[in-house]
Scaffold this active site. Structure first.
Site, PDB file in Angstrom:
ATOM      1  CD  GLU A 253      10.166  -2.660  -4.401  1.00 14.67           C
ATOM      2  OE1 GLU A 253       9.979  -3.855  -4.727  1.00 14.67           O
ATOM      3  OE2 GLU A 253      10.994  -1.918  -4.634  1.00 14.67           O
ATOM      4  CB  CYS A 287       5.085  -9.186  -2.168  1.00 10.64           C
ATOM      5  SG  CYS A 287       6.544  -8.724  -1.051  1.00 10.64           S
TER       6      CYS A 287
HETATM    7  P1  NAD Z   1      -3.485  -2.667  -4.176  1.00  9.04           P
HETATM    8  O1  NAD Z   1      -2.583  -2.391  -5.639  1.00  9.04           O
HETATM    9  O2  NAD Z   1      -4.976  -2.792  -4.476  1.00  9.04           O
HETATM   10  O3  NAD Z   1      -3.336  -1.332  -3.101  1.00  9.04           O
HETATM   11  C1  NAD Z   1      -1.966  -1.144  -2.662  1.00  9.04           C
HETATM   12  C2  NAD Z   1      -2.448   0.493  -2.212  1.00  9.04           C
HETATM   13  O4  NAD Z   1      -2.524   1.195  -3.344  1.00  9.04           O
HETATM   14  C3  NAD Z   1      -3.533   0.679  -1.265  1.00  9.04           C
HETATM   15  O5  NAD Z   1      -3.102   1.435  -0.196  1.00  9.04           O
HETATM   16  C4  NAD Z   1      -4.748   1.028  -2.322  1.00  9.04           C
HETATM   17  O6  NAD Z   1      -5.525   1.967  -1.586  1.00  9.04           O
HETATM   18  C5  NAD Z   1      -3.561   1.733  -3.133  1.00  9.04           C
HETATM   19  N1  NAD Z   1      -4.385   2.001  -4.521  1.00  9.04           N
HETATM   20  C6  NAD Z   1      -5.085   1.434  -5.066  1.00  9.04           C
HETATM   21  N2  NAD Z   1      -5.543   1.956  -6.332  1.00  9.04           N
HETATM   22  C7  NAD Z   1      -4.920   2.933  -6.271  1.00  9.04           C
HETATM   23  C8  NAD Z   1      -4.735   3.965  -7.459  1.00  9.04           C
HETATM   24  N3  NAD Z   1      -5.414   3.985  -8.526  1.00  9.04           N
HETATM   25  N4  NAD Z   1      -3.952   5.077  -7.234  1.00  9.04           N
HETATM   26  C9  NAD Z   1      -2.874   5.115  -6.023  1.00  9.04           C
HETATM   27  N5  NAD Z   1      -3.338   4.299  -5.339  1.00  9.04           N
HETATM   28  C10 NAD Z   1      -4.204   3.167  -5.308  1.00  9.04           C
HETATM   29  O7  NAD Z   1      -2.794  -4.023  -3.566  1.00  9.04           O
HETATM   30  P2  NAD Z   1      -3.049  -4.913  -2.452  1.00  9.04           P
HETATM   31  O8  NAD Z   1      -4.249  -5.746  -2.622  1.00  9.04           O
HETATM   32  O9  NAD Z   1      -3.615  -4.131  -1.251  1.00  9.04           O
HETATM   33  O10 NAD Z   1      -1.776  -5.589  -2.178  1.00  9.04           O
HETATM   34  C11 NAD Z   1      -1.467  -6.874  -2.439  1.00  9.04           C
HETATM   35  C12 NAD Z   1      -0.375  -6.675  -3.491  1.00  9.04           C
HETATM   36  O11 NAD Z   1       0.710  -6.010  -3.086  1.00  9.04           O
HETATM   37  C13 NAD Z   1       0.042  -8.211  -3.966  1.00  9.04           C
HETATM   38  O12 NAD Z   1      -0.151  -8.179  -5.306  1.00  9.04           O
HETATM   39  C14 NAD Z   1       1.099  -8.262  -3.447  1.00  9.04           C
HETATM   40  O13 NAD Z   1       2.049  -9.228  -4.150  1.00  9.04           O
HETATM   41  C15 NAD Z   1       1.760  -6.893  -3.513  1.00  9.04           C
HETATM   42  N6  NAD Z   1       2.856  -6.535  -2.781  1.00  9.04           N
HETATM   43  C16 NAD Z   1       4.087  -6.380  -3.214  1.00  9.04           C
HETATM   44  C17 NAD Z   1       5.218  -5.858  -2.146  1.00  9.04           C
HETATM   45  C18 NAD Z   1       6.783  -5.832  -2.905  1.00  9.04           C
HETATM   46  O14 NAD Z   1       7.459  -5.243  -2.210  1.00  9.04           O
HETATM   47  N7  NAD Z   1       7.127  -6.060  -4.005  1.00  9.04           N
HETATM   48  C19 NAD Z   1       5.118  -6.109  -0.861  1.00  9.04           C
HETATM   49  C20 NAD Z   1       3.777  -6.423  -0.451  1.00  9.04           C
HETATM   50  C21 NAD Z   1       2.724  -6.394  -1.565  1.00  9.04           C
END
Ligand code: NAD
Length: 516
Positions: A253, A287
């Protein structure tokens, strides 16, 4: 202001539940003041492996417990979430800086989707007979086998409700969960989890780990039987690659650059009020938040004036009551991201219609909701997700032009259309390339419809959460065919020869009576 129900003692008792064998901690700040709220323990890759091993054992008994027992426990959890709402609302606000209204949406949403999954799991996932390949000779059933341990990786923005959207259907389907929580939002998740434990979910069945994505998130991706990831497209792509190499399933997502079309038959005042919420609830850090507005020229002036008025009159704040309309950005990093997009756009010729400045008078990371015009493809804000406090406004001359512009994006998560005619709204909705489309609402219609799938097309993700689709992620279908013993399938040339004509006749009859 109401007395706060959260306290340092409560934070410490909640963070005790993190699976973390070492003594490392990290400070987590509250957006309302920028000061440290609490110290969060850090897990290691070894802690992930331990949590997964324990979850595997707990899952066996949970799967055997059956739908009725799981439904009983999850409905009790639903009740506890609602009973403990004041504490959950406080924690969400303290960790995210969002308003009480948006925190309420999270808590109410988590309870509603728990109820949905508790009640829908049996109907969606119980074993069923299917038509067998050769009637009379064979019977065929499909049963759904829980995948085992789901690895759930969640972001900071809607920590509680996004966690629930993956964790609850996993539990309802008979899986265990090891969740990698973002540092910011971990308290809300731990308090939500506690409600589920108190309702009867075994402790090891839903474990929470914290720490760096590059260590703890990667470790979880390496061992979980299925991965649910919510976060940025860049990280999602990496997780999808890893899951692909291991040949385990994943739902991803990801981000969006969500468009809103405002047609020429709207009430401009009402459209502006709804657009303001669609863009700036949670300061645009959702998001499905709207970041692009395509408004028809016929209503552009009235709509824009009303939007500016609405945003300039709105009350910014993060007090623990319903006194504020819009909250804070979640962190200094989010403020820097917004300022970078704004600075780039202004340097390349965009104009600020309203906002465009920090609101340090309210709190360190507050930002005045900002609407830009004159945005062009050379600017970052044109096609990249800002994820905070900025919307771009474009004037269009027709419905068709608006649809083409809305679809001209690498993302396809959410889209909205405002119109005075539901029929027209449905027509435009059918033409929009997004996994969720809302008519006369920015995102809350589809976002709150937990019986319907939610997710993105194109670079916004793979797979869907919520609804039957959200439950089916957590099971492997197993097809079990059995010989009835009435007749045998042909094995020799003579037996095939004898059956050829009757089987051909059967095929033509079934086709004639349209039987599958
Ligand atoms: P991010 O990808 O930086 O981090 C999300 C999570 O993934 C965090 O818990 C982080 O620690 C973890 N993570 C980071 N690198 C990783 C790796 N290599 N392996 C496994 N886990 C890892 O995203 P963010 O900045 O925290 O969140 C914002 C983003 O999330 C925006 O792009 C937003 O649109 C998206 N988002 C999407 C939805 C949806 O339902 N489509 C909902 C909420 C947020």
């Amino acid at each position: 202001m109401r007395a706060m129900t959260a306290s340092p003692e409560l934070f410490a008792s909640l963070t005790d539940d993190v699976v973390a064998s070492g003594s490392d901690t990290v400070p987590v700040a509250t957006p309302s003041t920028g000061e440290t709220l609490h110290e969060l323990p850090r897990s290691s890759a070894g802690d992930v492996h331990d949590a997964v091993a324990r979850a595997r054992l707990a899952q066996l008994a949970w799967a055997r417990a059956g739908f009725a027992e799981r439904r009983r426990v999850l409905l009790r959890a639903h009740d506890l979430v609602l009973e403990r709402r004041e504490l959950l609302l406080d924690l969400i606000q303290l960790e995210s800086g969002k308003t009480r209204g948006q925190a309420f949406e999270e808590v109410f949403g988590a309870a509603s989707l728990t109820r949905y999954n508790a009640l829908a799991a049996r109907r969606v996932l119980r074993g069923r007979r299917r038509r067998s390949g050769v009637p009379v000779v064979l019977t065929t059933r499909v049963r759904y086998r829980p995948r085992g341990v789901a690895g759930v990786i969640t972001p900071w923005n809607y920590a509680l409700s996004l966690a629930a959207m993956d964790v609850v259907p996993a539990l309802a389907a008979g899986c265990a969960v090891v969740q990698k929580a973002d540092d910011q939002g971990a308290l809300s998740i731990l308090a939500l989890r506690r409600a589920f434990i108190d309702a009867g979910v075994p402790e090891a069945l839903w474990a929470v780990v914290t720490g760096e994505g590059s260590e703890v998130g990667e470790a979880l991706t390496d061992v979980a039987d299925y991965i649910c990831f919510t976060g940025s497209t860049a990280t999602g792509r990496r997780i999808g690659e890893k899951a692909g190499r291991r040949l385990v399933g994943a739902s991803l997502e990801l981000g969006g650059k969500n468009p809103l079309i405002v047609l020429d038959d709207v009430d401009p005042e009402q459209a502006a009020t709804d657009a303001a919420y669609a863009c700036f609830a949670a300061m645009g850090q959702l998001c499905v938040s709207i970041e692009r507005i395509y408004v028809h020229r016929a209503v552009a002036r009235a709509f824009t004036r009303a939007l500016i008025d609405r945003l300039e009159q709105a009350k910014l704040g993060s007090s623990l009551d319903y006194g504020s309309d819009f909250g804070s950005l979640a962190s200094a990093a989010q403020l820097a991201r917004v300022e970078a997009h704004l600075g780039d756009a202004l340097a390349l010729g965009a104009t600020v219609l309203t906002g465009g400045r920090p609101r340090t008078d309210v709190g360190p990371w507050f930002f005045q909701p900002t609407v830009l015009i004159g945005v062009t493809p050379s600017m970052h804000v044109y096609a990249e997700e800002t994820f905070g406090a900025i919307a771009s406004l474009y004037i269009v001359d027709s419905e068709e032009e608006a649809i083409l512009a809305a679809n001209a994006s690498e993302y396809g998560l959410n889209a909205a259309v405002f119109t005075g005619s539901t029929r027209r709204g449905q027509r435009v909705a059918n033409a929009l390339e997004a996994g969720n489309v809302n008519i006369n609402e920015g995102y809350r219609g589809s976002y709150s419809s937990f019986a319907a799938p939610m997710g993105g097309m194109k670079q916004s993700g793979v797979g869907r959460r919520n609804g039957p689709e959200g439950l089916l992620r957590f099971v492997e279908p197993v097809t079990i065919s059995a010989m009835t013993g009435v007749l045998q399938l042909p094995r020799t040339g003579r037996e095939f020869g004898a059956l050829e004509q009757p089987l051909l006749l059967l095929a033509w009859v079934l086709r004639g009576i349209r039987r599958r």
